[in-house]
Design a protein around this motif. Structure first.
Motif, mmCIF file in Angstrom:
data_model
loop_
_atom_site.group_PDB
_atom_site.id
_atom_site.type_symbol
_atom_site.label_atom_id
_atom_site.label_comp_id
_atom_site.label_asym_id
_atom_site.label_seq_id
_atom_site.Cartn_x
_atom_site.Cartn_y
_atom_site.Cartn_z
ATOM 1 N N ARG A 111 0.823 -1.395 0.089
ATOM 2 C CA ARG A 111 0.098 0.117 -0.015
ATOM 3 C C ARG A 111 0.630 1.248 0.041
ATOM 4 N NH1 ARG A 111 -4.741 -1.197 -2.309
ATOM 5 N NH2 ARG A 111 -5.868 -2.505 -1.262
ATOM 6 N N PRO A 113 1.666 4.811 -0.752
ATOM 7 C CA PRO A 113 0.983 5.932 -1.095
ATOM 8 C C PRO A 113 1.598 6.614 -2.151
ATOM 9 C CG PRO A 113 2.132 6.355 0.843
ATOM 10 C CD PRO A 113 2.237 4.916 0.694
ATOM 11 N N SER A 137 -2.702 1.450 -4.948
ATOM 12 C CA SER A 137 -1.995 2.136 -3.730
ATOM 13 C C SER A 137 -3.047 2.341 -2.772
ATOM 14 C CB SER A 137 -1.486 3.614 -4.244
ATOM 15 O OG SER A 137 -1.285 4.338 -3.076
ATOM 16 N N ASN A 138 -4.325 2.810 -3.289
ATOM 17 C CA ASN A 138 -5.461 3.159 -2.288
ATOM 18 C C ASN A 138 -5.436 4.506 -1.703
ATOM 19 O OD1 ASN A 138 -7.929 2.458 -1.699
ATOM 20 N ND2 ASN A 138 -7.314 1.496 0.284
ATOM 21 N N LYS A 139 -4.186 5.149 -1.593
ATOM 22 C CA LYS A 139 -3.896 6.564 -0.997
ATOM 23 C C LYS A 139 -3.066 7.226 -1.861
ATOM 24 C CE LYS A 139 -4.037 5.099 3.898
ATOM 25 N NZ LYS A 139 -3.434 5.423 5.312
ATOM 26 N N TRP A 140 -3.414 8.676 -2.153
ATOM 27 C CA TRP A 140 -2.793 9.285 -2.925
ATOM 28 C C TRP A 140 -3.265 10.751 -2.880
ATOM 29 C CZ3 TRP A 140 -7.161 6.378 -3.986
ATOM 30 C CH2 TRP A 140 -8.107 7.207 -4.251
ATOM 31 N N THR A 141 -2.266 11.659 -3.485
ATOM 32 C CA THR A 141 -2.586 13.092 -3.368
ATOM 33 C C THR A 141 -2.392 13.308 -5.064
ATOM 34 O OG1 THR A 141 -0.413 13.766 -3.385
ATOM 35 C CG2 THR A 141 -1.715 13.431 -1.204
ATOM 36 N N TYR A 157 -9.786 11.465 -8.631
ATOM 37 C CA TYR A 157 -8.501 11.275 -7.982
ATOM 38 C C TYR A 157 -7.624 12.799 -7.867
ATOM 39 C CZ TYR A 157 -9.520 6.546 -9.487
ATOM 40 O OH TYR A 157 -10.094 5.330 -9.775
ATOM 41 N N GLU A 206 1.729 12.106 3.987
ATOM 42 C CA GLU A 206 1.163 10.977 4.336
ATOM 43 C C GLU A 206 0.487 10.712 5.428
ATOM 44 O OE1 GLU A 206 4.718 8.699 5.506
ATOM 45 O OE2 GLU A 206 5.815 10.457 6.528
ATOM 46 N N PHE A 209 -3.867 13.101 3.344
ATOM 47 C CA PHE A 209 -4.448 12.735 2.319
ATOM 48 C C PHE A 209 -5.850 13.523 1.886
ATOM 49 C CE2 PHE A 209 -1.785 9.065 3.010
ATOM 50 C CZ PHE A 209 -1.013 9.150 2.179
ATOM 51 N N ASP A 212 -7.265 14.308 -2.341
ATOM 52 C CA ASP A 212 -7.435 13.136 -3.168
ATOM 53 C C ASP A 212 -8.427 13.160 -4.038
ATOM 54 O OD1 ASP A 212 -9.442 13.030 -1.132
ATOM 55 O OD2 ASP A 212 -8.997 11.048 -0.586
#
Length: 241
Positions: A111, A113, A137-141, A157, A206, A209, A212
């Motif tokens: 995972r 990010p 990933s399931n976590k992003w900016t 996104y 981190e 988020f 997003d």
């Protein structure tokens, strides 16, 4: 063996059809960027020009579009281009391993990010290249200055990157959440909150988020940052608009 960096894609920019490429870094060694923390970084660069040269000469339309922060326009982009020259040289030398299903699996397993578009507008690269990475990933900016012209699916996104209140209202009317860069002493709009890192620099991307894409989360504003002369250039620009 896991490498630190991978060449993800190369092809024609969706902005102007010029040849560009996408590299992911940070699989082994975390980014030194204190604001983001340990996010995979993604770099979109022109194939034919050294980044510093492209930025100075205005040959970066394929990756930056008509972004008003560009060095050839207001000269207030916060990205330090010297580091990007090293990425470009490695690409030209052909030393980056190719990104594939194995690396997608690693992102999904651990995972990782990701920061979508550490440099360059993400929408210059096809959406279908990005989405498997984002989902793994399931976590992003992520942010786009090309929000008014890009694939509508990006609203899930990315934040619309804007510099003025009028731009923010236009983007929000079109269904985007916005990320607005503001002068150091500028007020927030009623529907904005300040970037959490600007409030407390111990809070990193981190940890947060918020940036997003479309959701019920608020719009974000962040005080302009970077080298003093870039900040000065930005303040001059917003005062004219």
């Amino acid at each position: 063996m896991l490498e630190n960096s991978y060449l993800v894609w190369e092809g024609a920019s969706l902005i102007d059809a010029s040849p560009i490429f996408l590299v992911l870094t940070g699989f082994v060694y975390p980014t030194p960027n204190r604001r983001t923390g340990r996010l995979l970084q993604s770099w979109i660069l022109q194939q034919e020009f050294l980044p510093t040269y492209a930025a100075k000469q205005g040959f970066d339309t394929g990756i930056c579009g008509t972004c008003t922060l560009k060095m050839s326009q207001t000269g207030s982009c916060y990205v330090q281009l010297g580091y990007l020259n090293n990425i470009y040289r490695k690409y030209i030398a052909g030393t980056y391993p190719k990104f594939g299903a194995k690396e997608i699996g690693i992102i999904e397993r651990y995972r990782y990010p990701i920061r979508i578009g550490s440099y360059g507008d993400p929408t210059a690269v096809p959406f279908d290249v990005w989405e498997p990475i984002i989902l793994a990933s399931n976590k992003w900016t992520g942010y786009s200055h090309f929000w008014s012209h890009c694939d509508e699916r990006w609203k899930k996104y990315l934040m619309a990157s804007v510099q003025t209140s009028s731009e923010a209202k236009q983007a929000q009317h079109q269904g985007w959440r916005t990320f607005r860069i503001i002068a150091p002493d500028a007020p927030l709009s009623n529907n904005e909150i300040l970037c959490r890192n600007a409030e407390d620099d111990r809070t990193r991307c981190e940890d947060c988020f918020l940036c997003d894409g479309s959701s019920s989360k608020p719009n974000i504003a962040d005080r302009v940052h970077g080298l003093n002369w870039k900040v000065s250039n930005f303040v001059k620009y917003v005062n004219q608009h």
